[in-house]
Every structure is written in structure tokens, then in C-alpha cells.
Design a protein around this motif. Structure first.
Motif, short mmCIF file in Angstrom:
data_model
loop_
_atom_site.label_atom_id
_atom_site.label_comp_id
_atom_site.label_asym_id
_atom_site.label_seq_id
_atom_site.Cartn_x
_atom_site.Cartn_y
_atom_site.Cartn_z
N ASP A 88 0.58 -1.45 -0.39
CA ASP A 88 0.17 0.25 -0.02
C ASP A 88 0.87 1.39 -0.12
O ASP A 88 0.43 1.45 1.01
CB ASP A 88 -1.00 -0.13 0.74
CG ASP A 88 -1.48 1.21 1.72
OD1 ASP A 88 -1.68 1.20 0.37
OD2 ASP A 88 -2.76 1.99 2.42
N GLY A 97 -0.60 4.36 1.47
CA GLY A 97 -1.03 4.50 2.52
C GLY A 97 0.14 4.56 3.23
O GLY A 97 0.57 5.06 4.90
N GLY A 131 -2.13 9.30 5.24
CA GLY A 131 -3.08 8.84 5.39
C GLY A 131 -3.02 8.52 7.02
O GLY A 131 -2.43 9.19 7.46
N SER A 132 -4.12 8.18 8.01
CA SER A 132 -4.40 7.79 8.87
C SER A 132 -3.47 7.13 10.33
O SER A 132 -2.63 6.11 9.19
CB SER A 132 -5.88 7.67 9.54
OG SER A 132 -5.74 5.77 9.36
N ARG A 150 -3.55 3.43 9.04
CA ARG A 150 -3.75 3.33 7.19
C ARG A 150 -1.99 2.88 7.93
O ARG A 150 -1.72 1.76 6.89
CB ARG A 150 -4.29 4.31 6.18
CG ARG A 150 -4.38 3.42 5.53
CD ARG A 150 -4.61 4.26 4.11
NE ARG A 150 -4.07 3.50 3.21
CZ ARG A 150 -4.36 4.42 1.80
NH1 ARG A 150 -5.36 5.38 1.47
NH2 ARG A 150 -4.42 3.72 0.67
N ARG A 151 -1.12 3.72 7.90
CA ARG A 151 0.70 3.63 7.96
C ARG A 151 0.39 2.36 8.46
O ARG A 151 1.84 1.63 8.36
CB ARG A 151 0.86 4.92 8.45
CG ARG A 151 1.13 6.48 8.07
CD ARG A 151 1.56 7.37 8.62
NE ARG A 151 1.82 8.64 7.59
CZ ARG A 151 2.34 9.62 7.35
NH1 ARG A 151 3.56 9.19 8.54
NH2 ARG A 151 2.14 10.65 7.18
N ALA A 167 0.28 -0.03 6.70
CA ALA A 167 0.90 -0.34 5.12
C ALA A 167 2.05 -1.37 5.30
O ALA A 167 2.07 -1.88 4.34
CB ALA A 167 0.87 1.21 4.56
#
Length: 577
Positions: free
Chosen positions: A180, A183, A187-188, A191-192, A195
């Protein structure tokens, strides 16, 4: 039986091995958790996993038979063909186990030998022409290769070990979404973190490769001829191996990236034998039949002859379900499309719901196909000059993928060159299989079904002209004349045939451009860019609309990975929601 050709009206009247439930649209509920467009094997895999995960799922298939390109059809009375896809190897082992496909009827006939390449040459001292027969016994392979080069026979075991090591390293990438990148870049926090986890399969791949990373990079970027010329000197061996580098792809052995296509075709396993390919009992339709049975056992609903007209997109821009031809709406939390990216985003999705930039990118996806498939019913086995069987009983070579017009890489290159000029190859590359040698359910006693996978043929003929029925007849006759040179008497044995050019593959099976992989397997259309950059994780610009077919990572073949990975992506998203 006299040779004859069965016309299309006769074929349409014949039955197919269907595995869906034919029903009126009234039998389909108006609300599900997940709707899957298309009953190809990937869509069925996704359905099975989604239903196992607690999502009420329905599969809607346009045709009268499930399987997409992996179907069995009785085209000629008494003869059952794997009409498009014809061999099994790449189906992921965890899918085979999780869905208990053997319990649900999947039976595979293993082939003792894998490849047979006969030569067109005069025999010496009354002996037959030479041939190359490769199988699973290494010492036998070396003996066969030594007919052409003792040096190559000595190098072959190391080459196979090297190739297996590279293919094995790729497995973690097949069973997960690509990294990702978005990500990782932003991003949030949640999400990281996700990712970062998405990089683990790539790290595993790198660790498995270790010092072989440069070799891996080379084989996925170089022409396969560069690799093979380093290892071998004999043309029949190089050409036989090179066929797996171009099969199904509009590429030549001298094209950069053709090495990856070879790797893609050797990364599978069958009955725990790495790199093995086999025949499914009853034809390739046995695969979707078993997967559909598994999905139904968990409660999934599967319907054939239900043509989806459009994806429903709500005022909030999210997918809400589908509309069937006829107007019935089927609502759902998510929609998964087993169709090609082109069909999904250009035909099924309202264009107003997509940005012009995204539509333009979809238009650039390469679907070029070089493949014509001819299915032939015969009343006796081909008798090859290079391996005569005058008693009519099958020999080991009849089990194989039989490579004709594959004496040298130069022959393959010339066939490709002719196709680029808009004409079918005058000496096409032919891969012949005769599954009825091992599976007696496919043909009447004494008769056989022959599958011919042929390259190279263009989608349109010179000047952009469409194929006519006469063009197809002429090309089939050219193909049969070549087979006749290797196996005299073949033409007289023909009972009937079914000729599928790239436009036929597109029309019948929904394969855009006739491409069996749902898009070219070129380096610019793999992993992070399959089908498009930033849309390689099965998700689309429309929330709730996913790709689950071979147009997504890791691509084509009867593998099941796109269906498995997309189902996981759906469940992750719904759990987050």
C-alpha cells in the motif's frame, strides 16, 4: 467416422456441463451483503471465502455455465472439451485445502511427462526423426536432452533448481495484496500501520531470494533468449522452454520481460509436485464446479443466465448493488466484479461516477492477445513420425503438452513477427494436448479430444479487417496441415472442430481483446500497476466496488489468488466500517 465440421447451430443445441442454478430473476433476493458479477473461478473463490466469513453472498453469471474461461462444454456430441483454459497447476494450495475441493469432486489426472517436442527432419538409418520428451524424472530428461547436446544435459539440473528457487520466492506475493504505497506515504496512523504490514510479503520474497535478487531482477526484465542462451546451446531445448515465456502473451522470446511469463508458468504445483500440470476430470469445468459446491455448502447463492447490466452507484458515490438486464435491482453492501477492468469500468460502471483521468487510464490497459484456440474431436490418436505408435495405443508423449513448430527460437520469433504485420502466422506455434488419453470421460471409446493453443494470430487482420468464417476455416486448415506433417493421418481423423479466434474469445467469454489473462502480463501491468497504479489492491475509485478477477494482482491463470485476496480486502474494509 468421416471427417466433418459441425456448424454453430448444431453446437448451440448441445449441452454444457453447467454448475449454476438456472432461475428467473424473481428467485434472486433483493438484498445481499455481497454481489459478485461473473461466475469465473476467481469470483467463485471470492464467494466461498466471503460466505465463510459471514457475508450473505450471491454470484450472478451471464452464461449458462459457470467457470468463465475454465469451462467444460460438449461442443460436438459425445466430446467434452475444456473449451478455453485447458490445464491446471497454478491453483493456490491453501484454496485447495480451505475449500476442501477434493471432497467437493475435484479430481486431477497427473501427467508422468510434461513436454514433447518432435522434430521435422528425416530419420537417420531408418530411425524416426528426433524428439525431446521431458518429465519429472531428471535422469530421463538428461538422456533426452543429450540427443541434442551433452553439455545441455549436464547443465539442465542446475537450471531447473535455479528456476524453482526464483519461482518459490514469489509465492508470498501471490497470496497478498501489493504494498500500500499511498498508505505508506500518508493517511491516518491506523492506515500507515496497515501499510507497513503490507510490506511483509515483499520482505519475505526478498529474504527467500537472498543473493539471487540480481538473478530474479534479470529474469523478470530480460528477454528469455538472453537467459536461455547463457545456459544452453541446443535449439530444440531452448525453444521448448521458451514456449512458456510467450504462451498467451503477445510477446516474443526476444522481447524484454518475456522471462517473467516463463516464471509465472512454473510457479505452481499440483498434488504437492512443484511445476506440475494436470488434467481435470471432466475438463476444466470441474474446477469451478468444485469451488461452487464449496461456496454453496456455506450458503452462497449462485445463478447462471443472469446478465448484470450496471453497477448501482448511490448519491454518496458508493456502490449499492447491481441492476440486471430486465431491470431488477439487487442491493448489497459491496460489489465484486470478476469481469475484466475494461468491462467493469467502461461497460458496467456509470461513467459519471468515474473521473475522466481514471477512464483515460483504463483505456490504456493493454489487452493484446495472440491466441486462437481450436478444439478438435478425432476418431483416433495422432501417430507422430518422431514417436510412432502404430497399434493406436497412447504413448508417454500423448500425455504431454506437445509442442509443434518449436524446433528453434527463430521459428517462434518469425511467427511473432508475422502477427505484428496483421496476419496469422504461416508457421504458427502449436501447443497440443490430448486430455482424453488420461481421462476417459471426455470422448467416446476409441476417440479423443484434442486441444490446440495456437500463436500467433492478430485480433484484426491486415487493414483492420474482421475475421470471417472463411478466414477461420482457412487458418484451421493451415494448422491441420502443419500437424499432418508431424502426424500423417491427423486430418482424416477429424470428426469436428471449434475455432476460437481472439474476437471469439472476447465475445463468448468476456475476455477483452481475447486476452486470457484479463490484461497483458507485461512488467508495466504487474504487481503495483495491475490493473493501474494506485488501484492494485482490488479496490476501485468507487467505495464498495472491487475487482476480483485476473485483471487484478497477480494476474492470469487458474490460480484463485485474485479472488482470495479481494475477499480479504472486502472483509478488512467492512470490519473497519
Amino acid at each position: 467416422m468421416a471427417a466433418k465440421v459441425w456448424n454453430s447451430r448444431t453446437r448451440q443445441a448441445l449441452s454444457s456441463i453447467g454448475t449454476g442454478t438456472r432461475a428467473s430473476s424473481q428467485d434472486i433476493k433483493s438484498q445481499y451483503d455481497a454481489v459478485i458479477i461473473g461466475g469465473g473461478h476467481n469470483g467463485l473463490v471470492a464467494a466461498a471465502y466471503l460466505q465463510k466469513g459471514g457475508l450473505k453472498t450471491v454470484v450472478l453469471e451471464r452464461r449458462h455455465v459457470l467457470g468463465g474461461a475454465a469451462v467444460s462444454e460438449e461442443i460436438i456430441p459425445g466430446f467434452h472439451f475444456s473449451r478455453c483454459s485447458y490445464l491446471l497447476s497454478l491453483l493456490r494450495p491453501q484454496i485447495y485445502r480451505d475449500l476442501e475441493l477434493r471432497k467437493h469432486g475435484l479430481k486431477v489426472y497427473m501427467r508422468a511427462h510434461h513436454a514433447f517436442t518432435p522434430m521435422l527432419e528425416d530419420g537417420v538409418a531408418g530411425l524416426p526423426p528426433r524428439s525431446l520428451l521431458l518429465g519429472s524424472v531428471l535422469v530421463n530428461n538428461q538422456r533426452e536432452i543429450s540427443k541434442f547436446s551433452r553439455t545441455d544435459a549436464k547443465a539442465y539440473p542446475e537450471f531447473i533448481t535455479h528456476l524453482d528457487k526464483l519461482a518459490e520466492a514469489v509465492h508470498p506475493l501471490l497470496d497478498s495484496s501489493p504494498v500500500d504505497i499511498a498508505g505508506l506515504a500518508g493517511g491516518s496512523f491506523r492506515r500507515r500501520i496497515a501499510a507497513v504490514r503490507s510490506t511483509m510479503p515483499l520482505l519475505q520474497c526478498g529474504l527467500r531470494l537472498g543473493k539471487n535478487i540480481p538473478d530474479f531482477y534479470e529474469i523478470i526484465t530480460a528477454p528469455i533468449t538472453k537467459i536461455l542462451n547463457r545456459w544452453f546451446e541446443s535449439e530444440p531445448l531452448k525453444a521448448t522452454l521458451a514456449t512458456d515465456a510467450v504462451i498467451g502473451a503477445m510477446t516474443s522470446p526476444n522481447s524484454p520481460g518475456s522471462g517473467y511469463v516463463l516464471l509465472h508458468h512454473v510457479m505452481g504445483e499440483l498434488e504437492k509436485e512443484k511445476g506440475a500440470w494436470g488434467y481435470v476430470e471432466g475438463g476444466m469445468g470441474g474446477v469451478p464446479k468444485a469451488i461452487a459446491s464449496a461456496a454453496r455448502s456455506h450458503g452462497a447463492e449462485i445463478f447462471t443466465e443472469q446478465d448484470v447490466d450496471q453497477v448501482l452507484v448511490g448519491s454518496d458515490g458508493n456502490a449499492k448493488g447491481v441492476v440486471l438486464k430486465g431491470g431488477k435491482e439487487v442491493h448489497s453492501r459491496v460489489v465484486l466484479s470478476n469481469a475484466t477492468p475494461h468491462v467493469t469500468f467502461k461497460t458496467l460502471t456509470p461513467q459519471s461516477a468515474l473521473s475522466p483521468a481514471f477512464i483515460k487510464a483504463v483505456d490504456q490497459i493493454d489487452y493484446t492477445s495472440p491466441v486462437t484456440k481450436i478444439n478438435v474431436a478425432v476418431d483416433k490418436l495422432p501417430n507422430f513420425l518422431a514417436a510412432p505408435t502404430p497399434d493406436g495405443k497412447p504413448g508417454p508423449h500423448h500425455q504431454c503438452s506437445i509442442h509443434l513448430n518449436c524446433e528453434s527460437v527463430e521459428v517462434l520469433q518469425y511467427a511473432y513477427k508475422e502477427c505484428l504485420e496483421g496476419r496469422p502466422s504461416s508457421r504458427p506455434m502449436l501447443e497440443m494436448t490430448i486430455p482424453s488419453v488420461l481421462d476417459p470421460t471426455l470422448a467416446p471409446p476409441g476417440c479423443h479430444v484434442v486441444s490446440l493453443f495456437i500463436q500467433f494470430t492478430p485480433y484484426s487482420l491486415d487493414g483492420g479487417r474482421e475475421w470471417t468464417e472463411q478466414d477461420k476455416e482457412d487458418f484451421a486448415d493451415l494448422v491441420f496441415n502443419w500437424i499432418e506433417q508431424y502426424a500423417p493421418g491427423f486430418k482424416a481423423s477429424i470428426v469436428g472442430k471449434d475455432v476460437l479466434t481472439p474476437p471469439d474469445l472476447e465475445k463468448i467469454f468476456g475476455l477483452t481483446g481475447g486476452n486470457i489473462f484479463h490484461g497483458a502480463m507485461s512488467l508495466d501491468q504487474l504487481y503495483l500497476t495491475r490493473p493501474l497504479p494506485f488501484f492494485s489492491d482490488y479496490r476501485s475509485p468507487i467505495k464498495g466496488l472491487y475487482l476480483c478477477g485476473s485483471g487484478g494482482h497477480p494476474g492470469g491463470g487458474v490460480m484463485g489468488s485474485p479472488g482470495w485476496n479481494s475477499a480479504l480486502a472486502v472483509m478488512v474494509d467492512l470490519n473497519r466500517g
